[in-house]
Scaffold this motif. Structure first.
Motif, PDB file in Angstrom:
ATOM      1  N   GLU A   1      43.123  42.607  51.948  1.00 61.53           N
ATOM      2  CA  GLU A   1      44.472  42.423  53.014  1.00 61.53           C
ATOM      3  C   GLU A   1      45.086  41.558  51.514  1.00 61.53           C
ATOM      4  N   ALA A   2      45.510  41.150  50.498  1.00 61.39           N
ATOM      5  CA  ALA A   2      46.083  40.953  49.669  1.00 61.39           C
ATOM      6  C   ALA A   2      46.332  41.903  49.104  1.00 61.39           C
ATOM      7  N   VAL A   3      45.986  43.061  48.881  1.00 61.49           N
ATOM      8  CA  VAL A   3      46.317  44.541  48.165  1.00 61.49           C
ATOM      9  C   VAL A   3      47.207  45.532  49.111  1.00 61.49           C
ATOM     10  N   LYS A   4      47.009  45.305  50.260  1.00 52.37           N
ATOM     11  CA  LYS A   4      46.975  46.155  51.683  1.00 52.37           C
ATOM     12  C   LYS A   4      48.858  45.280  51.536  1.00 52.37           C
ATOM     13  N   ALA A   5      48.869  44.146  51.973  1.00 55.03           N
ATOM     14  CA  ALA A   5      50.048  43.910  51.512  1.00 55.03           C
ATOM     15  C   ALA A   5      51.204  44.258  50.135  1.00 55.03           C
ATOM     16  N   GLY A   6      50.265  43.832  49.541  1.00 51.67           N
ATOM     17  CA  GLY A   6      51.121  43.731  47.907  1.00 51.67           C
ATOM     18  C   GLY A   6      51.664  45.797  48.043  1.00 51.67           C
ATOM     19  N   TRP A   7      50.742  46.542  48.497  1.00 52.78           N
ATOM     20  CA  TRP A   7      50.941  47.473  48.461  1.00 52.78           C
ATOM     21  C   TRP A   7      52.154  48.208  49.467  1.00 52.78           C
ATOM     22  N   SER A   8      51.768  47.770  50.665  1.00 51.87           N
ATOM     23  CA  SER A   8      53.408  47.933  51.578  1.00 51.87           C
ATOM     24  C   SER A   8      54.338  47.008  50.914  1.00 51.87           C
ATOM     25  N   GLU A   9      54.332  45.599  50.602  1.00 54.10           N
ATOM     26  CA  GLU A   9      55.409  45.949  49.731  1.00 54.10           C
ATOM     27  C   GLU A   9      56.632  46.804  48.827  1.00 54.10           C
ATOM     28  N   VAL A  10      55.095  47.804  47.940  1.00 54.39           N
ATOM     29  CA  VAL A  10      56.341  48.280  46.902  1.00 54.39           C
ATOM     30  C   VAL A  10      56.562  49.154  47.380  1.00 54.39           C
ATOM     31  N   LEU A  11      55.904  50.213  48.552  1.00 52.66           N
ATOM     32  CA  LEU A  11      56.532  51.220  49.295  1.00 52.66           C
ATOM     33  C   LEU A  11      57.962  50.489  50.064  1.00 52.66           C
ATOM     34  N   ASN A  12      57.715  49.605  50.379  1.00 53.01           N
ATOM     35  CA  ASN A  12      58.865  49.135  51.258  1.00 53.01           C
ATOM     36  C   ASN A  12      60.279  48.803  50.184  1.00 53.01           C
ATOM     37  N   GLN A  13      60.229  48.768  48.790  1.00 53.43           N
ATOM     38  CA  GLN A  13      61.213  48.645  47.597  1.00 53.43           C
ATOM     39  C   GLN A  13      61.267  49.696  46.720  1.00 53.43           C
ATOM     40  N   TYR A  14      60.496  50.213  47.651  1.00 54.67           N
ATOM     41  CA  TYR A  14      60.899  51.991  46.490  1.00 54.67           C
ATOM     42  C   TYR A  14      61.425  52.716  47.824  1.00 54.67           C
ATOM     43  N   LYS A  15      61.261  52.225  48.980  1.00 57.07           N
ATOM     44  CA  LYS A  15      62.209  53.451  50.251  1.00 57.07           C
ATOM     45  C   LYS A  15      63.599  52.612  50.539  1.00 57.07           C
ATOM     46  N   ARG A  16      64.019  51.358  49.547  1.00 56.21           N
ATOM     47  CA  ARG A  16      64.301  50.724  49.939  1.00 56.21           C
ATOM     48  C   ARG A  16      66.306  51.902  49.027  1.00 56.21           C
ATOM     49  N   ARG A  17      65.884  52.140  47.518  1.00 51.70           N
ATOM     50  CA  ARG A  17      65.948  52.113  46.532  1.00 51.70           C
ATOM     51  C   ARG A  17      66.447  53.931  46.666  1.00 51.70           C
ATOM     52  N   ALA A  18      65.240  55.054  47.401  1.00 51.32           N
ATOM     53  CA  ALA A  18      65.361  56.002  47.756  1.00 51.32           C
ATOM     54  C   ALA A  18      66.979  56.401  49.762  1.00 51.32           C
ATOM     55  N   ASP A  19      66.540  54.659  49.977  1.00 54.76           N
ATOM     56  CA  ASP A  19      67.687  55.135  50.892  1.00 54.76           C
ATOM     57  C   ASP A  19      69.307  54.591  50.241  1.00 54.76           C
ATOM     58  N   LEU A  20      69.597  53.608  48.717  1.00 56.64           N
ATOM     59  CA  LEU A  20      70.389  53.673  48.898  1.00 56.64           C
ATOM     60  C   LEU A  20      71.110  55.390  47.703  1.00 56.64           C
TER      61      LEU A  20
ATOM     62  N   ILE B   1      50.003  45.389  40.825  1.00 55.93           N
ATOM     63  CA  ILE B   1      48.629  44.845  39.783  1.00 55.93           C
ATOM     64  C   ILE B   1      47.998  43.907  39.562  1.00 55.93           C
ATOM     65  N   GLN B   2      48.689  42.968  39.743  1.00 53.85           N
ATOM     66  CA  GLN B   2      47.897  41.138  39.860  1.00 53.85           C
ATOM     67  C   GLN B   2      46.314  41.654  40.656  1.00 53.85           C
ATOM     68  N   VAL B   3      47.141  41.533  41.834  1.00 51.70           N
ATOM     69  CA  VAL B   3      46.030  41.362  42.922  1.00 51.70           C
ATOM     70  C   VAL B   3      45.077  42.155  43.042  1.00 51.70           C
ATOM     71  N   VAL B   4      45.231  43.922  42.906  1.00 52.26           N
ATOM     72  CA  VAL B   4      44.497  44.872  42.355  1.00 52.26           C
ATOM     73  C   VAL B   4      43.586  44.618  41.520  1.00 52.26           C
ATOM     74  N   GLN B   5      43.694  44.169  39.980  1.00 51.22           N
ATOM     75  CA  GLN B   5      42.892  43.573  39.258  1.00 51.22           C
ATOM     76  C   GLN B   5      42.343  42.276  39.871  1.00 51.22           C
ATOM     77  N   ASP B   6      42.315  41.576  40.447  1.00 46.97           N
ATOM     78  CA  ASP B   6      42.020  40.383  41.033  1.00 46.97           C
ATOM     79  C   ASP B   6      40.489  40.517  41.683  1.00 46.97           C
TER      80      ASP B   6
END
Length: 205
Positions: free
Chosen positions: A26-45, A142-147
């Motif tokens: 679940e930590a990995v899924k949450a981390g990935w969602s945040e990655v996508l969220n920030q990339y989408k924020r850049r794309a929207d700008l 990267i950290q949560v996937v490695q963990d």
């Protein structure tokens, strides 16, 4: 009797790391969602950024088109973070967009009026913040996937992971991991340094 067996099975699974695997997954899924969220924020700008630059430098069409096309390619990637090939395609598309944005930054240096425009300054601030958030989100991912990967490969959790079909997850590449240690520079306000003038030659005696 059946209830007792279920309780014993639950205790065995818990002791072998089943619950921890769920938490780390679940930590990995949450981390990935945040990655996508920030990339989408850049794309929207980017559309507002391109339109603002276009208002001052419409003849820089090639660079503006490159940014727009790179953004479109990012949107076309149907990424699956559990698929190494899909993650690699996502990385490549995002890298191309970053490169296009950096070329746009070079162009902006030629337009002092644009760099003084308040709307552009606001976009600059938002883009700077987004690039920093992307760096943080990717680093955490990267950290949560490695963990997670380390945990499910360790004994006896590896046996539980094998039984329930939990496999190691792909991560950002080593080269990409090094690259994200420093966010791309987004500074439209810094003018290029003026060349130093050489002193005039002294007349010969």
């Amino acid at each position: 009797m059946r209830l007792i067996l279920l309780m014993v099975l639950a205790a065995l699974l818990s002791g072998c790391g089943y619950n921890q695997i769920q938490q780390k997954d679940e930590a990995v899924k949450a981390g990935w969602s945040e990655v996508l969220n920030q990339y989408k924020r850049r794309a929207d700008l980017i559309p507002n950024l391109v339109n603002t630059v276009k208002g001052y430098s419409s003849h820089e069409q090639q660079v503006l088109t490159q940014v727009t096309e790179a953004r479109a390619r990012v949107g076309q990637v149907n990424v699956n973070a559990d698929d190494p090939a899909s993650l690699a395609s996502f990385q490549q598309a995002q890298g191309e967009l970053s490169s296009a944005l950096q070329r746009l930054m070079v162009v902006v240096e030629n337009y002092p009026n644009l760099k003084a425009d308040q709307a552009f300054l606001d976009l600059q601030t938002q883009l700077e913040g987004t690039e920093n958030r992307i760096t943080v989100a990717r680093g955490r991912y990267i950290q949560v996937v490695q963990d997670y990967n380390t945990y499910i490969r360790s004994f006896p959790q590896n046996l539980v992971a094998m039984v329930f079909g939990y496999k190691p997850k792909p991560n950002f590449t080593v080269e990409d991991e090094r690259a994200i240690q420093q966010a791309p520079t987004v500074d439209f306000g810094q003018a290029p340094a003026a060349p130093q003038q050489q002193p005039p030659p002294q007349p010969a005696n």
